[in-house]
Design an enzyme around this catalytic site. Structure first.
Site, short mmCIF file in Angstrom:
data_model
loop_
_atom_site.label_atom_id
_atom_site.label_comp_id
_atom_site.label_asym_id
_atom_site.label_seq_id
_atom_site.Cartn_x
_atom_site.Cartn_y
_atom_site.Cartn_z
N HIS A 170 -9.60 -7.32 -3.06
CA HIS A 170 -8.21 -7.44 -3.54
C HIS A 170 -7.80 -8.90 -3.81
O HIS A 170 -6.62 -9.19 -3.90
CB HIS A 170 -7.22 -6.80 -2.55
CG HIS A 170 -7.37 -5.32 -2.44
ND1 HIS A 170 -8.39 -4.72 -1.75
CD2 HIS A 170 -6.61 -4.31 -2.95
CE1 HIS A 170 -8.27 -3.41 -1.82
NE2 HIS A 170 -7.21 -3.13 -2.54
N HIS A 220 -9.15 -3.54 -7.81
CA HIS A 220 -7.82 -2.91 -7.92
C HIS A 220 -7.05 -3.60 -9.04
O HIS A 220 -6.79 -4.79 -8.99
CB HIS A 220 -7.06 -3.03 -6.60
CG HIS A 220 -5.87 -2.13 -6.50
ND1 HIS A 220 -4.93 -1.97 -7.50
CD2 HIS A 220 -5.45 -1.30 -5.49
CE1 HIS A 220 -4.00 -1.12 -7.11
NE2 HIS A 220 -4.30 -0.69 -5.91
N GLU A 325 -7.06 8.82 -2.75
CA GLU A 325 -5.70 8.74 -3.29
C GLU A 325 -5.73 8.96 -4.81
O GLU A 325 -5.14 8.21 -5.58
CB GLU A 325 -5.08 7.38 -2.95
CG GLU A 325 -5.04 7.11 -1.46
CD GLU A 325 -4.49 5.74 -1.08
OE1 GLU A 325 -3.87 5.63 -0.02
OE2 GLU A 325 -4.68 4.79 -1.87
N CYS A 409 2.12 -0.87 1.04
CA CYS A 409 2.30 -1.14 -0.38
C CYS A 409 3.55 -0.45 -0.94
O CYS A 409 4.21 -0.98 -1.84
CB CYS A 409 1.06 -0.70 -1.16
SG CYS A 409 0.53 0.98 -0.85
#
Length: 813
Positions: A170, A220, A325, A409
């Site tokens: 990230h 990401h 997810e 988040c």
């Protein structure tokens, strides 16, 4: 208004990197830009003054933003910057390498708030926070507090060397959010303090990444959107080129989880992590707009079609499964286990808005509005201090909003989004003004060489009557395009994924200065082309009958069920209004439903009333009893404010689709012999990791049906049901399991797991082809329900096959 904000500002970027006016010249660079054909009207030029949105905007400003900042302070997220910058001593705290983004996102939301509500105390707080962020930046521009603080516990995420694990570190995701915040802060205050940090980092990245240098794809996405936004603010072409480069590094042959399985311009199906996907589609739209490369647009056109016709929840949510997810397969839209992450809903709104800015078609605003009023604002409590991460469409009482998460988040994302909502209402394309959303309030819109003021009076979304007063500086000819929502034209969403049970003959009415005009619709808009004068009015009446919605026959979860809508609002039935249970309710097709506004309930809302049949098993655990009772539904966004209990969006139309209330200890369909569609009645499929295949097969112990889970590559998955139990009682639970070529791998094999009472599970079964009985005993404690999971894998991945049959739950004491 802050004068530093006004100077040099001809338009402002919408929240989360939306477009600015074509040909805008940045005050610092004088650099003209290409951009979207249609441009949004800046949220700073729109004032919302209605009951529905005003309190949400105020709750965000007064509660959510300061609350989220306080959580960042308490959890060490802000101290991490100070430690990295040598401003204080201490150990890095946090569970995720992307914790840096939470202060960035909240800072962005705070900047939007400052743009319309000057607040010296908040501005000073941001100044002090930016000092810590700037101090944490390393001399060459690198900024990643985990590494700078040598946080060894998270080393497996980011590796010993910079960029060595870019798929999960990230490092670039964090910078995307930094750029978003930096531009927002610069636009709001005129200060370059955070913008300088962003520019220094982007200049550094441009030296590290590119053709012939580091060509690794970011794990990401959002760096692409952030770089596009930084390009708009500075005019520096290398940022746009870098954004495009990061898109081009993806695929082929990499992971579908982060959309790197194919080159982005060749993709046609939404796959993988839904937030990453929606952010990437936004980045592709930005690059297409700013470069003119239509290959990106053609790809997201195809992907959008896939989503809205096969992978979109009725609430506008995206991301069907908690495993990754992620998007599921086409038509895989479970309700109780729906993930529908709040961040994904925000990404869906951002993406659909960009699609509208390209095409000028209201169908994208239809999807945007559906998401906004339902699956997005459900993610934050009415008081602004509670948040959902997933937003399921059915609950057995296990869901409630949380004030914060270790992976936080969603709260920060919500703070920046809510502040920008007014910017989605209007847009323009030269002499054409688009009215996209409806809310009481006013706007000042620059139309070529003059200003047009427009005022809306409405009680939307509870009432479909909207009056708009148009006040141009001087009389002039231009076009106003008023959106006629798809729901008012007998189309819930574009395509055939959802349809209304019955056609409505209620007619949309449109008047100009009291005279009825044609409401002919072009691309979803009623186009009014005339010479407008001060005081001209538009009156739009959108009838709002209560509608029943059906889903495509291939959505197995919704066979025999219907949902309820009124206007843009999706409804759910919740336990406090329906005798404590809703999953056992049957709402027959011919039941009359009426609407009623309740000012006293949940900040004021319209409820739906009628009669329903409640079904339950008799004492013999076989006979089915039916009782008529009052029925009430509330807007989906408002659920889970009155304690935990049952909730459902999709309601049974006939007895087979209902979940009858069971006596304590009774497992509905314990031998899996009853079937609804292609699955056993009363059971849900859930994948927690890897890839699994679920089946309802005639291979049971007695030659009848049982359930099967198969995985070739490894999976952690299960068949899940909820059972009523007596609190403070002793139970024995058993099941028969058969396996074939089952290798436990990193998991445990095949077993039963009890949710709500952790850690309780039966012994695991592996390496046998015979039916084997496993059992456990447990105390229900204070629980009135437990969830039983026929689990394959279990806290790791297993391969092979496992059959489950003949569960039994016995009260022992």
């Amino acid at each position: 208004m802050n004068t530093r904000f006004v100077i040099g500002l001809t338009a402002i970027v919408l929240g989360m990197c939306l477009a600015i006016s074509p040909g805008e010249s940045d005050a610092a660079t004088g650099h003209a830009k290409k951009d979207y054909p249609v441009q949004p009207v800046p949220f700073t030029d729109v004032r919302i003054a209605d009951e529905f949105w005003s309190h949400r905007l105020e709750a965000n400003r007064k509660v959510s933003i300061p609350f989220a900042f306080s959580q960042c302070e308490q959890t060490g997220r802000i101290d991490n910057f100070a430690i990295a910058g040598g401003l204080m001593e201490g150990e890095h705290r946090g569970d995720c390498p992307f914790d840096d983004t939470d202060p960035y996102k909240i800072l962005e939301g705070a900047a939007y708030s400052l743009s319309v509500h000057p607040d010296p105390k908040l501005e000073k707080y941001l100044d002090d926070l930016i000092v810590k962020i700037a101090a944490a930046q390393e001399p060459d521009g690198y900024l990643f507090t985990c590494r700078t603080n040598n946080h060894r516990r998270l080393l497996n995420w980011f590796g010993e060397q910079r960029w060595s694990k870019l798929g999960g570190s990230h490092e670039l995701y964090n910078m995307g959010h930094l750029y978003e915040a930096a531009v927002a802060h610069y636009r709001a205050t005129g200060k370059r303090t955070l913008l300088n940090v962003a520019v220094k980092n982007a200049d550094f990245l441009d030296q590290v990444f590119g053709p012939g240098r580091n060509e690794t794809a970011p794990g990401h996405q959002i760096i692409e959107m952030g770089l596009a936004r930084l390009y708009r603010a500075t005019g520096n072409e290398k940022y746009l080129k870098l954004a495009r480069f990061f898109l081009e590094t993806r695929g082929p042959g990499q992971s579908p989880y982060n959309q790197s399985h194919e080159k982005v311009i060749e993709q046609s199906e939404a796959v993988g992590h839904a937030v990453r996907a929606s952010y990437m589609y936004c980045g592709m739209a930005d690059v297409a707009a700013l470069t003119g490369d239509r290959r990106y647009l053609e790809a997201i056109d195809r992907i959008w079609e896939n989503v809205v016709t096969k992978k979109l929840y009725l609430t506008g949510g995206i991301g069907a499964t908690s495993s990754g997810e992620a998007f599921g397969k086409n038509y895989e839209l479970p309700n109780a286990t729906a993930y529908c992450e709040t961040c994904a809903a925000i990404g869906n709104v951002m993406w659909n808005h960009r699609m509208f800015l390209f095409h000028g078609d209201a169908k994208y605003i239809d999807v945007l509005e559906r998401t906004l009023y339902n699956g997005l604002i459900s993610g934050v409590s009415l008081t602004g201090d509670g948040f959902f991460y997933p937003n399921p469409l059915e609950s057995h009482g296990q869901h409630k909003r949380s004030p914060w998460f270790s992976c936080a988040c969603c709260p920060g994302n919500m703070t920046r989004f809510i502040a920008s909502v007014p910017g989605y209402m209007y847009a323009q394309d030269g002499p054409v003004l688009y009215v996209n959303l409806f809310a009481a309030g006013s706007a000042e819109i620059r139309m070529q060489d003059h200003t047009v003021r427009i005022k809306q009076q409405t009680q939307y979304p509870w009432n479909g009557r909207i009056k708009m007063t148009v006040d141009p500086e001087a009389a002039g000819a231009f076009v106003i395009c008023v959106r006629i929502p798809g729901w008012a034209r007998n189309q819930p969403v574009p395509g055939d994924l959802y349809r209304y049970m019955n056609h409505s003959n209620a007619q949309v009415s449109l008047k100009v200065n009291g005279e009825k005009v044609s409401a002919d619709v072009e691309k979803g808009f009623a186009r009014i082309d005339r010479t407008w004068r001060k005081g001209d009015t538009i009156e739009l009446n959108l009838p709002m009958p209560v509608r029943r919605v059906l889903s495509h026959d291939k959505v197995a979860e919704n066979v025999g069920k219907a949902a309820i809508e009124r206007g843009p609002i999706v409804y759910c039935a919740e336990w406090p209004d329906n005798n404590g249970h809703v999953l056992n309710c049957i709402l027959a097709d011919d039941t009359k439903l009426t609407s009623e506004y309740r000012k006293d309930l949940l900040k004021g809302l319209t409820v739906i009333r009628g009669k329903a049949l409640a079904v339950s098993f008799g004492k013999d655990e076989k006979s089915l009893l039916k009782t008529e009772q009052d029925f009430m539904a509330i807007p989906y966004y408002a659920w889970a404010h009155r304690g935990t209990g049952e909730m459902a969006v999709w309601l049974a139309r006939t007895p087979p689709a209902a979940q009858p209330l069971t006596p304590p200890g009774m497992i509905r369909n314990s031998s899996f012999e009853q079937q609804i569609g292609s699955k056993p009645a009363g059971w849900e499929m859930q994948t927690y990791g890897g890839q699994a295949e679920f089946a309802h097969v005639r291979e049971g112990r007695s030659g009848k049906r049982c359930v099967l889970i198969t995985s070739e590559r490894g999976a952690d998955a299960g068949w899940l049901t909820t059972v009523t139990v007596k609190p403070h009682s002793q139970y024995k639970l058993s099941v028969w399991i058969k396996t074939e070529n089952l290798a436990a791998g990193s998991g445990n094999g095949a077993l039963l797991n009890l949710h709500n009472i952790q850690p309780l599970h039966t012994p695991a079964v592996t390496g046998t082809t015979n039916w084997t009985k496993v059992e456990l005993e447990f105390d229900s404690g204070e629980n009135a329900t437990v969830q039983i999971n026929c689990l394959f894998g279990g806290w790791g991945l297993s391969t092979g096959k496992a059959w489950f049959d003949d569960l039994k739950l016995e009260l022992t004491r």
